[in-house]
Design an enzyme around this catalytic site. Structure first.
Site, short mmCIF file in Angstrom:
data_model
loop_
_atom_site.label_atom_id
_atom_site.label_comp_id
_atom_site.label_asym_id
_atom_site.label_seq_id
_atom_site.Cartn_x
_atom_site.Cartn_y
_atom_site.Cartn_z
N CYS A 1 -3.98 -0.93 -2.50
CA CYS A 1 -4.05 0.52 -2.68
C CYS A 1 -4.93 0.76 -3.89
O CYS A 1 -4.60 0.30 -5.00
CB CYS A 1 -2.65 1.09 -2.90
SG CYS A 1 -2.61 2.83 -3.41
N ASN A 2 -6.06 1.41 -3.70
CA ASN A 2 -6.98 1.62 -4.80
C ASN A 2 -6.37 2.46 -5.91
O ASN A 2 -6.60 2.22 -7.09
CB ASN A 2 -8.26 2.27 -4.29
CG ASN A 2 -9.19 1.28 -3.64
OD1 ASN A 2 -10.05 0.68 -4.29
ND2 ASN A 2 -9.03 1.06 -2.35
N THR A 3 -5.59 3.47 -5.52
CA THR A 3 -4.97 4.33 -6.52
C THR A 3 -4.02 3.53 -7.40
O THR A 3 -4.06 3.62 -8.63
CB THR A 3 -4.23 5.49 -5.85
OG1 THR A 3 -5.16 6.26 -5.09
CG2 THR A 3 -3.58 6.39 -6.88
N GLU B 1 -3.81 9.23 7.88
CA GLU B 1 -2.38 8.94 8.09
C GLU B 1 -1.81 9.75 9.26
O GLU B 1 -0.88 9.31 9.94
CB GLU B 1 -1.58 9.25 6.82
CG GLU B 1 -1.84 8.30 5.66
CD GLU B 1 -1.00 7.03 5.73
OE1 GLU B 1 0.02 7.03 6.44
OE2 GLU B 1 -1.38 6.05 5.07
N TYR C 1 -0.67 8.58 -2.73
CA TYR C 1 -0.51 8.45 -4.18
C TYR C 1 -1.61 9.18 -4.95
O TYR C 1 -1.49 9.38 -6.16
CB TYR C 1 -0.58 6.97 -4.58
CG TYR C 1 0.65 6.14 -4.31
CD1 TYR C 1 1.73 6.64 -3.58
CD2 TYR C 1 0.73 4.85 -4.79
CE1 TYR C 1 2.85 5.86 -3.32
CE2 TYR C 1 1.85 4.06 -4.56
CZ TYR C 1 2.90 4.56 -3.82
OH TYR C 1 4.00 3.78 -3.59
N GLY C 2 -2.68 9.55 -4.25
CA GLY C 2 -3.88 10.04 -4.91
C GLY C 2 -3.72 11.27 -5.77
O GLY C 2 -4.54 11.53 -6.65
N CYS D 1 -10.75 3.46 -1.26
CA CYS D 1 -9.44 3.77 -0.70
C CYS D 1 -9.32 2.96 0.57
O CYS D 1 -10.25 2.98 1.40
CB CYS D 1 -9.29 5.26 -0.41
SG CYS D 1 -7.74 5.69 0.42
N THR D 2 -8.22 2.24 0.74
CA THR D 2 -8.10 1.35 1.89
C THR D 2 -7.96 2.10 3.21
O THR D 2 -8.04 1.50 4.28
CB THR D 2 -6.90 0.40 1.72
OG1 THR D 2 -5.74 1.16 1.38
CG2 THR D 2 -7.17 -0.62 0.64
N HIS D 3 -7.77 3.41 3.15
CA HIS D 3 -7.75 4.21 4.38
C HIS D 3 -9.17 4.40 4.94
O HIS D 3 -9.35 4.52 6.15
CB HIS D 3 -7.16 5.59 4.12
CG HIS D 3 -5.69 5.59 3.86
ND1 HIS D 3 -5.15 5.12 2.70
CD2 HIS D 3 -4.65 6.02 4.61
CE1 HIS D 3 -3.83 5.26 2.75
NE2 HIS D 3 -3.50 5.79 3.90
N ASP E 1 0.86 -1.19 0.00
CA ASP E 1 0.00 0.00 0.00
C ASP E 1 0.89 1.24 0.00
O ASP E 1 2.07 1.17 0.36
CB ASP E 1 -0.91 0.01 1.22
CG ASP E 1 -1.90 1.18 1.18
OD1 ASP E 1 -2.66 1.27 0.20
OD2 ASP E 1 -1.89 2.00 2.11
N SER E 2 0.30 2.35 -0.38
CA SER E 2 1.05 3.60 -0.37
C SER E 2 1.38 4.06 1.04
O SER E 2 2.27 4.87 1.24
CB SER E 2 0.24 4.70 -1.08
OG SER E 2 -1.00 4.91 -0.43
#
Length: 278
Positions: free
Chosen positions: A69-71, A161, A38-39, A193-195, A6-7
């Site tokens: 990471c979706n991005t 984050e 990364y978005g 988004c995994t966040h 992931d980012s």
């Protein structure tokens, strides 16, 4: 060995569910926290970052990598699968590559599209994921008649984050992002988004109970279990004493502080690495 990339820290939501569903494998988690998020980066840059992460994880023994990471999944996964893997990790003489890279988009799309009662779908994601139209395209490939509404939420990942989950500013911004999707009367919402699962309870409260909002971690974990059962040729062995190794490209102490909170367990060791030199 299975790799999770992931980012930043968001992929820990995926790892947590995978560890619950599939606890008897060895895992490596890589968070590129030095270059997160990364978005707001270009496709070319994201593809370059993804290649570096894939090389790092394969070099450490992973046979299967989940780009959590979706991005990166939306901007780089297809190119990784169709161009980079065949060129750098070609198929064995027996046929078929023994290295695989999967993403997080397809499992969520399939779960939503399988519900015939859902016709209006909201997508909440980073700017890069929304601009890629990856979810929009995948949903319409499965069910062309679906109405899909996308909303970019560029501030959420950085706030998460920073550990600002309970700050009133985060809740205010979240409400602002969700307002257009509520206005469109979305029947389901994909957290692209995994966040965002760190805010899942707030999102469900704001969107109301009638809106179906799957937990991305559980969805991806279920999909991975199914994938492994269908691809025994990967020959990923079960471990008698399973381990999880953690790597970050930035401060290990910050990763540990927030990572333990997100993962819900102690992280004994985190190694800082430089992807450019790995």
């Amino acid at each position: 060995m299975i790799g999770i990339f992931d980012s930043g820290l968001g992929g820990l939501t995926i790892l947590k569910s995978i560890l619950t569903k599939l606890p008897h494998y060895n895992y490596i988690y890589l968070g590129d926290t030095a270059r997160a998020p990364y978005g707001n980066k270009s496709q070319t840059v994201i593809y370059g970052y993804a290649k570096e992460a894939v090389d790092f994880l394969f070099a450490r023994g992973c046979k299967l990598i989940i780009i959590a990471c979706n991005t990166a999944s939306s901007k780089a996964l297809r190119q990784i699968q169709q161009e980079y893997l065949p060129a750098k990790y070609p198929a064995s003489p027996a046929g078929g590559s023994d290295k695989k890279v999967l993403g997080v988009i397809r499992p969520l799309v399939e779960e939503i599209a399988s519900n015939d009662k859902i016709q209006r779908i909201g997508i909440l994601g980073t700017r890069a994921t929304v601009e890629s139209n990856a979810y929009f395209t995948e949903l319409h490939n499965l069910k062309p008649n679906l109405e899909v509404f996308q909303q970019a939420a560029p501030l959420l990942a950085p706030l998460i984050e920073e550990g600002w989950l309970d700050k009133p500013e985060t809740k205010m911004i979240l409400k602002k992002y969700l307002r257009p999707l509520k206005a469109k009367q979305a029947q389901a919402l994909i957290l692209a988004c995994t966040h965002y699962p760190f805010l899942l309870s707030d999102i469900r409260r704001i969107m109301a109970k009638r809106v179906f909002i799957p937990d991305p971690g559980k969805t991806v974990a279920d999909s991975l279990a199914n994938y492994l059962s269908r691809h025994v040729e990967l020959n990923i062995p079960l471990a008698s004493a399973p381990t999880v190794q953690f790597y970050t490209t930035d401060d290990p102490n910050k990763f540990k502080e927030l990572g333990e909170k997100f993962l819900g367990q102690t992280i004994e060791k985190i190694e800082k690495i430089n992807l450019l030199s790995s």
